[in-house]
Design a protein around this motif. Sequence first.
Motif, PDB file in Angstrom:
ATOM      1  N   VAL A 192       0.859  -1.183   0.000  1.00 45.39           N
ATOM      2  CA  VAL A 192       0.000   0.000   0.000  1.00 45.39           C
ATOM      3  C   VAL A 192       0.896   1.234   0.000  1.00 45.39           C
ATOM      4  CG1 VAL A 192      -1.724   1.309   1.283  1.00 45.39           C
ATOM      5  CG2 VAL A 192      -1.862  -1.192   1.203  1.00 45.39           C
ATOM      6  N   ILE A 193       0.667   2.110  -0.941  1.00 49.09           N
ATOM      7  CA  ILE A 193       1.523   3.289  -1.103  1.00 49.09           C
ATOM      8  C   ILE A 193       1.036   4.433  -0.231  1.00 49.09           C
ATOM      9  CG2 ILE A 193       2.478   4.938  -2.750  1.00 49.09           C
ATOM     10  CD1 ILE A 193       3.257   1.959  -3.136  1.00 49.09           C
ATOM     11  N   ARG A 194       1.966   5.008   0.521  1.00 51.00           N
ATOM     12  CA  ARG A 194       1.691   6.210   1.296  1.00 51.00           C
ATOM     13  C   ARG A 194       2.373   7.385   0.602  1.00 51.00           C
ATOM     14  NH1 ARG A 194      -2.121   6.624   4.707  1.00 51.00           N
ATOM     15  NH2 ARG A 194      -0.927   7.949   6.124  1.00 51.00           N
ATOM     16  N   HIS A 195       1.603   8.405   0.251  1.00 50.99           N
ATOM     17  CA  HIS A 195       2.136   9.577  -0.442  1.00 50.99           C
ATOM     18  C   HIS A 195       2.556  10.642   0.569  1.00 50.99           C
ATOM     19  CE1 HIS A 195       0.804   8.251  -4.463  1.00 50.99           C
ATOM     20  NE2 HIS A 195      -0.194   7.694  -3.801  1.00 50.99           N
ATOM     21  N   HIS A 196       3.683  11.277   0.313  1.00 52.46           N
ATOM     22  CA  HIS A 196       4.203  12.345   1.181  1.00 52.46           C
ATOM     23  C   HIS A 196       4.447  13.600   0.349  1.00 52.46           C
ATOM     24  CE1 HIS A 196       4.855   9.128   4.120  1.00 52.46           C
ATOM     25  NE2 HIS A 196       5.501   8.475   3.165  1.00 52.46           N
ATOM     26  N   GLY A 197       4.221  14.743   0.958  1.00 50.51           N
ATOM     27  CA  GLY A 197       4.519  16.006   0.304  1.00 50.51           C
ATOM     28  C   GLY A 197       3.487  16.456  -0.713  1.00 50.51           C
TER      29      GLY A 197
END
Length: 213
Positions: A192-197
Motif C-alpha cells: 500500500v503506497i503512502r504519499h508524502h509532500g
Amino acid sequence: RRYGGLEALKKGQMTVFTAGDEHLATEVKPMLQEIYCNVIYTGKIGTALIPKVLSNMLTCVHNLAMGEVFMIAKRAGVDMRTCFDCIRAGNSFVFETAGPMLMQGTYDPSFSLALQCKDNRLGYQIATKHKVPMEILSHAMQRYNQALSKYGDDAPCYIPVKLLEEAAHTELRSQHFANWSYSIQNVDGSSVIRHHGVEMERTGNRELADFEV
C-alpha cells in the motif's frame, strides 16, 4: 532475490523471494522477516529470479501505457493532477509511484534503464525456453531498447516515456508533485503506497496524505 526498488530497500520495505531447500528457507524466514517486510518462498533453486524478472517486465508495459494515457489527457486539456486523482482509485503500484515521477521529470533514478533492460532480456530468455509468445512484452522491450540507445545505461528506468514526450512535443509535468515522495506499507501481503509532500482527495473530503514541507 529482492523486489521493491532501492528506495524500499533503504526503508526496510523490500519483499524478498527465497528458493531452494524448503526446510532451510522456513528456518531462515524469521531472520529475513526482521530485515524485509515480506518473505515469499518460490520453490526449487533458480525460481526466485523468475517472478522478480516478470514483475519488472510488467512494469515496462504499464509505464508505456501510462505515458500514453497521460499524454492523451494532457493534449485533451485535462490537468495532470486531476487525471492522476481520477485514475489512482485502481491502486496500481506503478501508477501510484511511477506516475508522480513522470510528472516530476525524475523517471525513477533509483533503478537504471540498463538494469531494467537486463531483466527484460532475462524474461525473454525464460519465455523462449518455455515456448511462450511475447507480443505485448516484446513491443515494450523494443521501446526500452530504443530508450537505452538514446539516453544511455545510467538513465532512470521510467525514461522510455520521454520518447513519447519528445514525439508529441509535450512534457507531462505537474507542479503539484514537486515535493512528492512515497513509502510502502505491507498490508496482508500487498503493498500500500503512502504519499508524502502532496495533498490527496479522499471520499469527497480533502485530507493531508502525510503532507510534509
